[in-house]
Motif scaffolding. Structure first.
Motif, PDB file in Angstrom:
ATOM      1  N   GLU A 129      -9.446  29.268  -2.346  1.00 39.04           N
ATOM      2  CA  GLU A 129      -8.551  30.041  -1.487  1.00 39.04           C
ATOM      3  C   GLU A 129      -8.601  31.526  -1.800  1.00 39.04           C
ATOM      4  N   GLN A 130      -8.671  31.863  -3.084  1.00 39.95           N
ATOM      5  CA  GLN A 130      -8.670  33.290  -3.447  1.00 39.95           C
ATOM      6  C   GLN A 130     -10.078  33.888  -3.457  1.00 39.95           C
ATOM      7  N   GLN A 131     -11.093  33.008  -3.224  1.00 46.11           N
ATOM      8  CA  GLN A 131     -12.491  33.448  -3.152  1.00 46.11           C
ATOM      9  C   GLN A 131     -12.977  34.087  -4.457  1.00 46.11           C
ATOM     10  N   SER A 132     -12.521  33.544  -5.557  1.00 48.18           N
ATOM     11  CA  SER A 132     -12.988  34.028  -6.856  1.00 48.18           C
ATOM     12  C   SER A 132     -12.559  33.056  -7.951  1.00 48.18           C
ATOM     13  N   LEU A 186     -23.395  25.596  -7.912  1.00 55.57           N
ATOM     14  CA  LEU A 186     -24.054  25.440  -6.619  1.00 55.57           C
ATOM     15  C   LEU A 186     -23.054  25.248  -5.479  1.00 55.57           C
ATOM     16  N   ASP A 187     -22.086  24.361  -5.691  1.00 63.62           N
ATOM     17  CA  ASP A 187     -21.163  23.996  -4.624  1.00 63.62           C
ATOM     18  C   ASP A 187     -20.174  25.104  -4.280  1.00 63.62           C
ATOM     19  N   MET A 188     -19.846  25.938  -5.267  1.00 65.21           N
ATOM     20  CA  MET A 188     -18.748  26.881  -5.050  1.00 65.21           C
ATOM     21  C   MET A 188     -19.167  28.352  -5.061  1.00 65.21           C
ATOM     22  N   ARG A 189     -20.470  28.620  -5.096  1.00 65.29           N
ATOM     23  CA  ARG A 189     -20.883  30.023  -5.103  1.00 65.29           C
ATOM     24  C   ARG A 189     -20.509  30.728  -3.807  1.00 65.29           C
ATOM     25  N   ARG A 190     -20.456  29.993  -2.687  1.00 60.95           N
ATOM     26  CA  ARG A 190     -20.071  30.641  -1.425  1.00 60.95           C
ATOM     27  C   ARG A 190     -18.621  31.069  -1.418  1.00 60.95           C
ATOM     28  N   PHE A 191     -17.840  30.589  -2.376  1.00 58.25           N
ATOM     29  CA  PHE A 191     -16.438  30.991  -2.501  1.00 58.25           C
ATOM     30  C   PHE A 191     -16.245  32.019  -3.622  1.00 58.25           C
ATOM     31  N   GLY A 192     -17.339  32.525  -4.154  1.00 51.10           N
ATOM     32  CA  GLY A 192     -17.235  33.516  -5.215  1.00 51.10           C
ATOM     33  C   GLY A 192     -16.887  32.938  -6.575  1.00 51.10           C
TER      34      GLY A 192
END
Length: 306
Positions: A143-146, A183-189
């Motif tokens: 949610e916070q993108q980091s 891998l799975d969460m890099r698009r969310f920073g």
């Protein structure tokens, strides 16, 4: 607080932070401006017992140094406990920016003597525990993108050690978990990395010393303090490491090493495929030049720590 507060404004959760490596990471995170959640159930090395004191003492150390911290006493081994640990950060500080999955126990035994309970308990704390805490935080990070995750692996898993099938399996499993999260969460920073620490702590003070070689190994380990591991963890939790993810590091006193990751090293092929006999006669002789020795961690790290 240090002059260069790399974690200023961040909320950092460190599991197993009542002593050893976790304590030093929590203290340094606090010194670098983080508000710290100090998680520790105060268990003995084998995971038994409960003492609320260690977590509270580290909280007081951070506060005495001018930092901000709260204690968490739940176990990482169950999802409900992990969720409560993460909730402590949200309730106390309203956010969560980084996690160090450091909690662990040891129940060493040679494989042919290892009980199911010894196997299960170690995996529950190390591997399941890291999954549980990371999974509880994942929606927040998304949610916070980091967010940054630091997992404590071990050369027992990366290379091997005697009488540690449970610990080795859990620690190598952590490498796969970390890479998958990266891998799975890099698009969310979200970033995820591993550290294999060399440090004399309660976790390794139970090493069996039954030979001159083991005595020499323990003497080298005793030179490596947990405080040497903390700087790399603090860096990986900071925004300065925003391009670093999916990596395996090792800290050995004043050395920082980057570990390789499994990749093909040699191949053989036949247009018609292989029979078992052809594999025995041709494939294995060709491949065997690149076989790994059946070594343990101390066989690889033969040089003295700097």
């Amino acid at each position: 607080m240090t002059e260069n507060a790399m974690l200023d404004g961040k909320v950092i959760l460190v599991t197993g932070a009542g002593g050893g490596i976790g304590r030093d990471i929590a203290l340094m995170a606090g010194a670098h401006g983080a508000r710290v959640v100090v998680n520790d159930i105060g268990a003995a090395l084998d995971g038994r017992g409960e003492d609320k004191g260690p977590a509270e003492r580290v909280v007081e150390e951070i506060r005495s140094a001018g930092g901000t911290a709260v204690a968490s006493l739940d176990s990482v081994a169950e999802p409900e406990g992990a969720q409560r640990i993460v909730s402590v950060a949200l309730d106390a500080f309203g956010r969560l920016d980084g996690i160090v999955n450091n909690a662990g126990i040891l129940r060493d035994a040679f494989f042919h003597k290892m009980s199911l309970e010894e196997w299960d308990r170690v995996l529950k704390v190390h591997l399941y525990g890291s999954f549980n805490v990371s999974r509880a935080a994942a929606p927040i990070f998304k949610e916070q993108q980091s967010g940054s995750l630091v997992h404590m692996t071990s050369t027992s898993g990366l290379i091997g050690n005697l009488a540690q099938a449970n610990y080795s399996a859990a620690k190598l499993g952590l490498v796969g978990l970390s890479k998958s999260i990266a891998l799975d969460m890099r698009r969310f920073g979200v970033r995820s990395n591993c550290i294999a620490p060399f440090a004399w702590s309660r976790m390794i003070s139970s090493i069996k010393v039954d030979s001159p070689e083991q005595q020499e190994r323990v003497a080298r380990l005793q030179q490596m303090t947990p405080a040497k591991v903390a700087p790399l963890a603090v860096y990986l939790l900071s925004d300065r490491a925003d391009s670093v993810t999916g990596q395996i590091f090792c800290v050995r006193n004043n050395e920082i090493l980057l570990f390789s990751q499994p990749r093909p090293v040699r191949s053989v092929q036949r247009e018609q495929g292989w029979t078992p006999e052809q594999i025995a006669d041709h494939a294995m002789p060709a491949l065997s030049a690149s076989f790994h020795e059946l070594d343990v961690s101390s066989d690889v790290f033969t040089w003295d720590p700097v």
